[in-house]
Scaffold this motif. Sequence first.
Motif, mmCIF file in Angstrom:
data_model
loop_
_atom_site.group_PDB
_atom_site.id
_atom_site.type_symbol
_atom_site.label_atom_id
_atom_site.label_comp_id
_atom_site.label_asym_id
_atom_site.label_seq_id
_atom_site.Cartn_x
_atom_site.Cartn_y
_atom_site.Cartn_z
ATOM 1 N N GLU A 21 26.668 -40.308 37.018
ATOM 2 C CA GLU A 21 26.937 -41.266 38.239
ATOM 3 C C GLU A 21 26.542 -40.807 39.539
ATOM 4 O OE1 GLU A 21 28.020 -44.336 37.381
ATOM 5 O OE2 GLU A 21 27.736 -43.572 35.153
ATOM 6 N N THR A 22 25.964 -41.677 40.620
ATOM 7 C CA THR A 22 25.412 -41.228 41.448
ATOM 8 C C THR A 22 26.554 -41.606 42.669
ATOM 9 O OG1 THR A 22 23.234 -41.737 40.839
ATOM 10 C CG2 THR A 22 23.630 -41.603 43.051
ATOM 11 N N PRO A 23 26.931 -40.848 43.393
ATOM 12 C CA PRO A 23 27.997 -40.938 44.341
ATOM 13 C C PRO A 23 27.354 -41.857 45.521
ATOM 14 C CG PRO A 23 28.098 -38.650 43.750
ATOM 15 C CD PRO A 23 26.780 -39.140 43.206
ATOM 16 N N VAL A 24 28.196 -42.472 46.415
ATOM 17 C CA VAL A 24 27.447 -43.243 47.632
ATOM 18 C C VAL A 24 28.297 -43.063 48.608
ATOM 19 C CG1 VAL A 24 27.085 -45.698 48.467
ATOM 20 C CG2 VAL A 24 27.028 -45.317 45.920
ATOM 21 N N ARG A 25 27.758 -42.693 49.774
ATOM 22 C CA ARG A 25 28.534 -42.250 51.103
ATOM 23 C C ARG A 25 28.634 -43.642 51.773
ATOM 24 N NH1 ARG A 25 29.071 -36.982 51.920
ATOM 25 N NH2 ARG A 25 29.953 -37.321 54.024
ATOM 26 N N LEU A 26 29.662 -43.864 52.207
ATOM 27 C CA LEU A 26 29.836 -45.312 53.124
ATOM 28 C C LEU A 26 30.671 -44.954 54.315
ATOM 29 C CD1 LEU A 26 31.104 -47.107 49.926
ATOM 30 C CD2 LEU A 26 29.172 -47.814 51.116
ATOM 31 N N THR A 27 30.334 -45.585 55.472
ATOM 32 C CA THR A 27 31.437 -45.617 56.709
ATOM 33 C C THR A 27 32.348 -46.318 56.244
ATOM 34 O OG1 THR A 27 29.853 -47.305 57.733
ATOM 35 C CG2 THR A 27 29.234 -44.958 58.070
ATOM 36 N N PRO A 28 33.474 -46.600 57.000
ATOM 37 C CA PRO A 28 34.634 -47.512 56.829
ATOM 38 C C PRO A 28 33.999 -49.054 57.241
ATOM 39 C CG PRO A 28 35.212 -45.588 58.170
ATOM 40 C CD PRO A 28 33.967 -45.250 58.002
ATOM 41 N N GLU A 29 32.896 -49.119 58.006
ATOM 42 C CA GLU A 29 32.362 -50.383 58.298
ATOM 43 C C GLU A 29 31.704 -50.914 57.124
ATOM 44 O OE1 GLU A 29 30.742 -47.843 61.619
ATOM 45 O OE2 GLU A 29 32.458 -48.073 60.503
ATOM 46 N N GLN A 30 30.945 -49.786 56.552
ATOM 47 C CA GLN A 30 30.035 -50.521 55.362
ATOM 48 C C GLN A 30 30.972 -50.770 54.147
ATOM 49 O OE1 GLN A 30 27.728 -46.642 55.057
ATOM 50 N NE2 GLN A 30 25.826 -47.764 55.795
ATOM 51 N N LEU A 31 32.028 -50.115 54.072
ATOM 52 C CA LEU A 31 32.986 -50.450 53.002
ATOM 53 C C LEU A 31 33.498 -51.691 53.199
ATOM 54 C CD1 LEU A 31 34.435 -49.519 50.460
ATOM 55 C CD2 LEU A 31 36.460 -48.762 51.971
ATOM 56 N N ALA A 32 33.680 -52.231 54.429
ATOM 57 C CA ALA A 32 34.241 -53.398 54.876
ATOM 58 C C ALA A 32 33.017 -54.624 54.406
ATOM 59 C CB ALA A 32 34.655 -53.593 56.389
ATOM 60 N N ASP A 33 31.843 -54.347 54.753
ATOM 61 C CA ASP A 33 30.899 -55.153 54.256
ATOM 62 C C ASP A 33 30.742 -55.637 52.922
ATOM 63 O OD1 ASP A 33 30.042 -55.468 56.982
ATOM 64 O OD2 ASP A 33 28.384 -53.932 56.810
ATOM 65 N N HIS A 34 31.326 -54.407 51.997
ATOM 66 C CA HIS A 34 31.195 -54.684 50.636
ATOM 67 C C HIS A 34 32.267 -55.578 50.272
ATOM 68 C CE1 HIS A 34 28.208 -52.182 48.559
ATOM 69 N NE2 HIS A 34 28.194 -51.336 49.808
ATOM 70 N N PHE A 35 33.636 -55.464 50.726
ATOM 71 C CA PHE A 35 34.680 -56.097 50.502
ATOM 72 C C PHE A 35 35.510 -57.217 51.326
ATOM 73 C CE2 PHE A 35 34.427 -52.086 47.694
ATOM 74 C CZ PHE A 35 33.956 -52.622 46.733
ATOM 75 N N SER A 36 34.812 -57.116 52.512
ATOM 76 C CA SER A 36 35.170 -58.082 53.553
ATOM 77 C C SER A 36 36.835 -57.635 53.785
ATOM 78 C CB SER A 36 34.924 -59.509 53.115
ATOM 79 O OG SER A 36 35.395 -60.406 54.166
ATOM 80 N N GLN A 37 37.438 -59.229 53.852
ATOM 81 C CA GLN A 37 38.970 -58.908 53.998
ATOM 82 C C GLN A 37 39.785 -58.632 52.963
ATOM 83 O OE1 GLN A 37 40.439 -59.819 57.007
ATOM 84 N NE2 GLN A 37 38.000 -59.945 57.600
ATOM 85 N N ASP A 38 39.172 -57.812 51.867
ATOM 86 C CA ASP A 38 40.072 -57.370 50.749
ATOM 87 C C ASP A 38 40.122 -55.830 50.994
ATOM 88 O OD1 ASP A 38 40.527 -59.448 49.018
ATOM 89 O OD2 ASP A 38 38.955 -58.944 47.450
#
Length: 286
Positions: free
Chosen positions: A115-132
């Motif tokens: 597996e390839t790890p992925v670095r995400l800022t909190p706002e990028q994580l929010a872009d993936h899952f929105s209000q979830d």
Amino acid sequence: MAANETPQDEPARPPESGRPGREFRMAELAAEAGVTVRTLRFYRERKLIPPPRREGRIAWYNDHHLARLRTIGALLERGHTLGGIGELLAAFDAGRDVGELLGLQTPLLPPWSEETPVRLTPEQLADHFSQDVTAENLTASLDLGYLAVDGDEFVHISRRLLDASTELVHRGIPLAAVLEAGRTVRAHADALADVFTTLIRTHLLADILERPGTADLPGPQEVDHIARTIEKLRPLSKGVVEAELSMAMDRRVRTELETWLREQGDRDCPGERDRRADEEGPADAP
């Protein structure tokens, strides 16, 4: 202005020895983050940002505070409330504390997964899952090990799992349900891994791994033999699991479809029989 802060501004200064990143006075940090000093004080009072470093009467902020302010702004733009952001940041900090406590361990053998790890800022994580993106879902993701905290960012353990989760959420499945399914899959995957490791330990490596006592620990050549044996069996085990899962999905989908068709038939057949009877008319008397 707070009583314990001097009124004059000083420029950001480079880090002192052993202290990474730049340091800012309050007004300079606010300007860098694009917020007012009043807003910065409000965030600090709400404990949305950690306390500054004190040097006498002077409060010094750093790049971590700047990243936190930018995260708050980005989440506000995405529709999150300050209360929800506070819960998210608390879960984020808890995850970082656990990660720092556990630290990193150098594995004896190369990792089995690819597996390839992925670095995400909190706002990028929010872009993936929105209000979830909620504190509960974040805590569950950290608990499952899907996410870890590294500084001011997240690290997701798998690009494939991240993409799959994102797709499922975008198709309408709540992230909480996806995470619960992931927990179930993880349990079954652990059971499958136990099956294969038991086979390997019992039938291929018993002479090395099950020697009595601890005096005769495996030497370098034996460790290399263990690693090569496991590496050779990697594609076999993955192929078996993939084949069995594919066939299981075929069986399950077929069963679900047959059940649905049978239920539809039970509902439709009475009406269908009546329609055909009307079309055919009354039967001729003998």
